[in-house]
Design a protein around this motif. Structure first.
Motif, PDB file in Angstrom:
ATOM      1  N   VAL A  59      38.484  -6.751 -10.790  1.00 18.83           N
ATOM      2  CA  VAL A  59      37.808  -5.527 -10.344  1.00 18.83           C
ATOM      3  C   VAL A  59      36.299  -5.767 -10.332  1.00 18.83           C
ATOM      4  O   VAL A  59      35.706  -6.108 -11.347  1.00 18.83           O
ATOM      5  CB  VAL A  59      38.144  -4.337 -11.269  1.00 18.83           C
ATOM      6  CG1 VAL A  59      37.368  -3.100 -10.825  1.00 18.83           C
ATOM      7  CG2 VAL A  59      39.635  -4.053 -11.249  1.00 18.83           C
ATOM      8  N   GLY A  60      35.685  -5.601  -9.167  1.00 18.83           N
ATOM      9  CA  GLY A  60      34.235  -5.740  -9.063  1.00 18.83           C
ATOM     10  C   GLY A  60      33.722  -7.160  -8.987  1.00 18.83           C
ATOM     11  O   GLY A  60      32.505  -7.369  -8.922  1.00 18.83           O
ATOM     12  N   ALA A  61      34.634  -8.157  -8.950  1.00 18.98           N
ATOM     13  CA  ALA A  61      34.164  -9.546  -8.916  1.00 18.98           C
ATOM     14  C   ALA A  61      33.410  -9.850  -7.626  1.00 18.98           C
ATOM     15  O   ALA A  61      32.374 -10.527  -7.639  1.00 18.98           O
ATOM     16  CB  ALA A  61      35.343 -10.495  -9.083  1.00 18.98           C
ATOM     17  N   GLY A  62      33.915  -9.346  -6.502  1.00 20.69           N
ATOM     18  CA  GLY A  62      33.211  -9.547  -5.242  1.00 20.69           C
ATOM     19  C   GLY A  62      31.863  -8.850  -5.212  1.00 20.69           C
ATOM     20  O   GLY A  62      30.907  -9.344  -4.617  1.00 20.69           O
ATOM     21  N   ASP A  63      31.777  -7.708  -5.876  1.00 20.91           N
ATOM     22  CA  ASP A  63      30.507  -6.982  -5.950  1.00 20.91           C
ATOM     23  C   ASP A  63      29.507  -7.744  -6.816  1.00 20.91           C
ATOM     24  O   ASP A  63      28.317  -7.806  -6.501  1.00 20.91           O
ATOM     25  CB  ASP A  63      30.739  -5.583  -6.513  1.00 20.91           C
ATOM     26  CG  ASP A  63      31.853  -4.851  -5.783  1.00 20.91           C
ATOM     27  OD1 ASP A  63      31.954  -5.010  -4.561  1.00 20.91           O
ATOM     28  OD2 ASP A  63      32.639  -4.150  -6.451  1.00 20.91           O
ATOM     29  N   ALA A  64      29.998  -8.324  -7.913  1.00 15.79           N
ATOM     30  CA  ALA A  64      29.129  -9.156  -8.749  1.00 15.79           C
ATOM     31  C   ALA A  64      28.613 -10.352  -7.959  1.00 15.79           C
ATOM     32  O   ALA A  64      27.446 -10.743  -8.086  1.00 15.79           O
ATOM     33  CB  ALA A  64      29.882  -9.622  -9.992  1.00 15.79           C
ATOM     34  N   ALA A  65      29.490 -10.932  -7.136  1.00 16.18           N
ATOM     35  CA  ALA A  65      29.085 -12.074  -6.310  1.00 16.18           C
ATOM     36  C   ALA A  65      27.984 -11.680  -5.328  1.00 16.18           C
ATOM     37  O   ALA A  65      26.995 -12.411  -5.153  1.00 16.18           O
ATOM     38  CB  ALA A  65      30.292 -12.636  -5.561  1.00 16.18           C
ATOM     39  N   LEU A  66      28.136 -10.521  -4.690  1.00 13.14           N
ATOM     40  CA  LEU A  66      27.101 -10.066  -3.757  1.00 13.14           C
ATOM     41  C   LEU A  66      25.786  -9.829  -4.493  1.00 13.14           C
ATOM     42  O   LEU A  66      24.709 -10.183  -3.999  1.00 13.14           O
ATOM     43  CB  LEU A  66      27.561  -8.796  -3.044  1.00 13.14           C
ATOM     44  CG  LEU A  66      26.555  -8.189  -2.061  1.00 13.14           C
ATOM     45  CD1 LEU A  66      26.153  -9.197  -0.985  1.00 13.14           C
ATOM     46  CD2 LEU A  66      27.119  -6.921  -1.430  1.00 13.14           C
ATOM     47  N   ALA A  93      32.595 -12.793 -13.604  1.00  8.35           N
ATOM     48  CA  ALA A  93      33.105 -11.421 -13.607  1.00  8.35           C
ATOM     49  C   ALA A  93      34.614 -11.365 -13.830  1.00  8.35           C
ATOM     50  O   ALA A  93      35.107 -10.480 -14.531  1.00  8.35           O
ATOM     51  CB  ALA A  93      32.741 -10.725 -12.292  1.00  8.35           C
ATOM     52  N   VAL A  94      35.377 -12.290 -13.225  1.00  4.15           N
ATOM     53  CA  VAL A  94      36.843 -12.223 -13.365  1.00  4.15           C
ATOM     54  C   VAL A  94      37.299 -12.559 -14.776  1.00  4.15           C
ATOM     55  O   VAL A  94      38.442 -12.284 -15.136  1.00  4.15           O
ATOM     56  CB  VAL A  94      37.557 -13.147 -12.354  1.00  4.15           C
ATOM     57  CG1 VAL A  94      37.217 -12.763 -10.934  1.00  4.15           C
ATOM     58  CG2 VAL A  94      37.238 -14.621 -12.614  1.00  4.15           C
ATOM     59  N   GLN A  95      36.419 -13.117 -15.586  1.00 10.65           N
ATOM     60  CA  GLN A  95      36.789 -13.459 -16.960  1.00 10.65           C
ATOM     61  C   GLN A  95      36.418 -12.361 -17.957  1.00 10.65           C
ATOM     62  O   GLN A  95      36.610 -12.524 -19.158  1.00 10.65           O
ATOM     63  CB  GLN A  95      36.124 -14.777 -17.354  1.00 10.65           C
ATOM     64  CG  GLN A  95      36.578 -15.950 -16.486  1.00 10.65           C
ATOM     65  CD  GLN A  95      35.879 -17.250 -16.847  1.00 10.65           C
ATOM     66  OE1 GLN A  95      36.217 -17.898 -17.837  1.00 10.65           O
ATOM     67  NE2 GLN A  95      34.893 -17.623 -16.062  1.00 10.65           N
ATOM     68  N   LEU A  96      35.920 -11.224 -17.438  1.00 10.55           N
ATOM     69  CA  LEU A  96      35.526 -10.103 -18.269  1.00 10.55           C
ATOM     70  C   LEU A  96      36.504  -8.947 -18.086  1.00 10.55           C
ATOM     71  O   LEU A  96      37.141  -8.824 -17.038  1.00 10.55           O
ATOM     72  CB  LEU A  96      34.105  -9.658 -17.911  1.00 10.55           C
ATOM     73  CG  LEU A  96      33.011 -10.711 -18.120  1.00 10.55           C
ATOM     74  CD1 LEU A  96      31.681 -10.216 -17.556  1.00 10.55           C
ATOM     75  CD2 LEU A  96      32.865 -11.046 -19.605  1.00 10.55           C
ATOM     76  N   PRO A  97      36.639  -8.050 -19.068  1.00  4.12           N
ATOM     77  CA  PRO A  97      37.603  -6.950 -18.947  1.00  4.12           C
ATOM     78  C   PRO A  97      37.128  -5.863 -17.990  1.00  4.12           C
ATOM     79  O   PRO A  97      35.926  -5.648 -17.811  1.00  4.12           O
ATOM     80  CB  PRO A  97      37.675  -6.410 -20.386  1.00  4.12           C
ATOM     81  CG  PRO A  97      36.362  -6.759 -20.993  1.00  4.12           C
ATOM     82  CD  PRO A  97      35.968  -8.076 -20.381  1.00  4.12           C
ATOM     83  N   GLY A  98      38.105  -5.184 -17.381  1.00  9.93           N
ATOM     84  CA  GLY A  98      37.787  -4.075 -16.495  1.00  9.93           C
ATOM     85  C   GLY A  98      36.862  -4.486 -15.380  1.00  9.93           C
ATOM     86  O   GLY A  98      37.062  -5.518 -14.732  1.00  9.93           O
ATOM     87  N   SER A  99      35.830  -3.683 -15.144  1.00  6.60           N
ATOM     88  CA  SER A  99      34.827  -4.046 -14.139  1.00  6.60           C
ATOM     89  C   SER A  99      33.497  -4.360 -14.813  1.00  6.60           C
ATOM     90  O   SER A  99      32.427  -4.120 -14.251  1.00  6.60           O
ATOM     91  CB  SER A  99      34.655  -2.900 -13.130  1.00  6.60           C
ATOM     92  OG  SER A  99      34.203  -1.722 -13.775  1.00  6.60           O
ATOM     93  N   LEU A 100      33.560  -4.890 -16.029  1.00  7.74           N
ATOM     94  CA  LEU A 100      32.347  -5.279 -16.746  1.00  7.74           C
ATOM     95  C   LEU A 100      31.608  -6.344 -15.946  1.00  7.74           C
ATOM     96  O   LEU A 100      32.219  -7.281 -15.410  1.00  7.74           O
ATOM     97  CB  LEU A 100      32.715  -5.825 -18.126  1.00  7.74           C
ATOM     98  CG  LEU A 100      31.574  -5.994 -19.136  1.00  7.74           C
ATOM     99  CD1 LEU A 100      30.992  -4.636 -19.503  1.00  7.74           C
ATOM    100  CD2 LEU A 100      32.091  -6.689 -20.395  1.00  7.74           C
ATOM    101  N   MET A 101      30.301  -6.209 -15.851  1.00 11.13           N
ATOM    102  CA  MET A 101      29.492  -7.127 -15.058  1.00 11.13           C
ATOM    103  C   MET A 101      28.863  -8.216 -15.935  1.00 11.13           C
ATOM    104  O   MET A 101      28.475  -7.949 -17.078  1.00 11.13           O
ATOM    105  CB  MET A 101      28.403  -6.359 -14.312  1.00 11.13           C
ATOM    106  CG  MET A 101      28.960  -5.464 -13.229  1.00 11.13           C
ATOM    107  SD  MET A 101      29.715  -6.413 -11.878  1.00 11.13           S
ATOM    108  CE  MET A 101      31.095  -5.349 -11.463  1.00 11.13           C
ATOM    109  N   PRO A 102      28.760  -9.436 -15.416  1.00 10.69           N
ATOM    110  CA  PRO A 102      28.239 -10.538 -16.229  1.00 10.69           C
ATOM    111  C   PRO A 102      26.742 -10.445 -16.462  1.00 10.69           C
ATOM    112  O   PRO A 102      25.991  -9.934 -15.632  1.00 10.69           O
ATOM    113  CB  PRO A 102      28.582 -11.773 -15.389  1.00 10.69           C
ATOM    114  CG  PRO A 102      28.652 -11.281 -13.983  1.00 10.69           C
ATOM    115  CD  PRO A 102      29.172  -9.877 -14.069  1.00 10.69           C
ATOM    116  N   THR A 103      26.322 -10.954 -17.606  1.00 12.39           N
ATOM    117  CA  THR A 103      24.911 -11.116 -17.923  1.00 12.39           C
ATOM    118  C   THR A 103      24.540 -12.585 -17.689  1.00 12.39           C
ATOM    119  O   THR A 103      25.418 -13.432 -17.492  1.00 12.39           O
ATOM    120  CB  THR A 103      24.634 -10.744 -19.390  1.00 12.39           C
ATOM    121  OG1 THR A 103      25.298 -11.696 -20.231  1.00 12.39           O
ATOM    122  CG2 THR A 103      25.139  -9.343 -19.701  1.00 12.39           C
TER     123      THR A 103
END
Length: 320
Positions: free
Chosen positions: A248-255, A279-289
């Motif tokens: 969830v949200g991995a493509g958005d994190a990529a953008l 992003a895909v290694q984090l729970p839910g739609s949590l965004m990476p730092t």
């Protein structure tokens, strides 16, 4: 500064379960409530990277108030367009093997006056932005051409536009010449009207979108990484993700990573891949730092082998 536009935002509740058994009472191992919608996720990822971002979105009802509160807590400036309808709430169920089941609500219907106000609000904010990311589905009440009008307005204000949408709204916006479009494999196939089974076919489809007006195409290919076709040529890249928890949200994190890194060329593609893999290694739609990113693990190729088969070929759905 990166400004995002999310015409159909949502509150996203994600449950992690041992297995999804229909008809049974399931107990979640964990759950999260996140502000959602593709543009909202881009803002969340930009803020997690320590950059300034403003989210423009229509909000209504108690769920809209919760959305604004959650975004403010993440350090995101919110410019809300108040609507009479209720901001939608979505549910996602994540299983340990990475399988994700989503239930997305329809969302409110915007009135013509609300649609005009949303466009005017973006127009008023555009001059102060380096990039404007226009993302997600259009709510009821907005025609497929709405994004095309938005792209034209933003360009007149001197800002660059990244567009991430699907269905009729994507081809309708191409003539307005968005600076970047970001389809996934299925959306790319539907935009050109033919199935995609190899990397070369995906490249040809991206080139076709450029011929129709897009200045660059950043395509998410799932397990096959990401593809960038633009003025700098054709680049393909992959990044390892050893433990997938949620996409969830991995493509958005990529953008977000792509735009934060400048929005063009192989360096920006590297950032996009690192953000998506984290992003895909984090729970839910949590965004990476920044601490979650592994740009050194990214592998890029210029002019990739065209007959390489896609792990997840994209078919055309009936009626597409």
């Amino acid at each position: 500064m990166i400004l995002t536009v999310t015409p159909n935002p949502s509150l996203d509740r994600t449950y992690e379960v041992p297995a999804l058994d229909r008809g049974e009472v399931l107990r979640a191992a964990a759950d999260r409530l996140d502000p959602g919608g593709k543009g909202v996720n881009v803002s969340r990822a930009v803020a997690a990277a320590g950059r300034r971002t403003t989210a423009v979105l229509p909000l209504g009802g108690p769920s809209g108030a919760v959305m604004a509160e959650l975004l403010g807590g993440l350090g995101i400036d919110v410019t809300a367009v108040t609507i009479a309808g209720q901001t939608r709430a979505n549910i996602a169920v994540a299983e340990p093997d990475g399988t994700l089941t989503k239930i997305n609500a329809r969302g409110p219907e915007l009135t013509p006056a609300e649609a005009d106000l949303l466009l005017a609000t973006v127009r008023g904010q555009a001059a102060g932005a380096d990039w404007i990311a226009c993302c997600g589905s259009l709510p009821r009440g907005l025609p497929p051409e709405w994004y095309a009008e938005l792209v034209s307005e933003v360009h007149r204000a001197g800002a660059r536009v990244a567009l991430d949408t699907s269905g009729p709204a994507l081809p309708a916006a191409l003539a307005a010449r968005p600076d970047v479009v970001k389809p996934n494999t299925r959306e790319l196939a539907e935009a050109v009207g033919r199935p995609l089974t190899t990397l070369g076919e995906a490249v040809d489809a991206a080139r076709e979108l450029r011929e129709r007006g897009a200045r660059a195409v950043l395509a998410s290919l799932g397990a096959d990484g990401q593809l960038l076709v633009g003025p700098e040529g054709v680049h393909h890249g992959t990044a390892p993700a050893p433990a997938v928890r949620s996409n969830v949200g991995a493509g958005d994190a990529a953008l977000a990573g792509f735009l934060v890194a400048g929005g063009s060329g192989p360096e920006a593609l590297t950032a996009a891949l690192a953000h998506g893999a984290a992003a895909v290694q984090l729970p839910g739609s949590l965004m990476p730092t920044p601490a979650d990113l592994r740009p050194g693990a990214v592998r890029l190729t210029r002019d990739p082998v065209p007959d390489l088969p896609l792990t997840e070929p994209a078919a055309i759905r009936p009626g597409s």
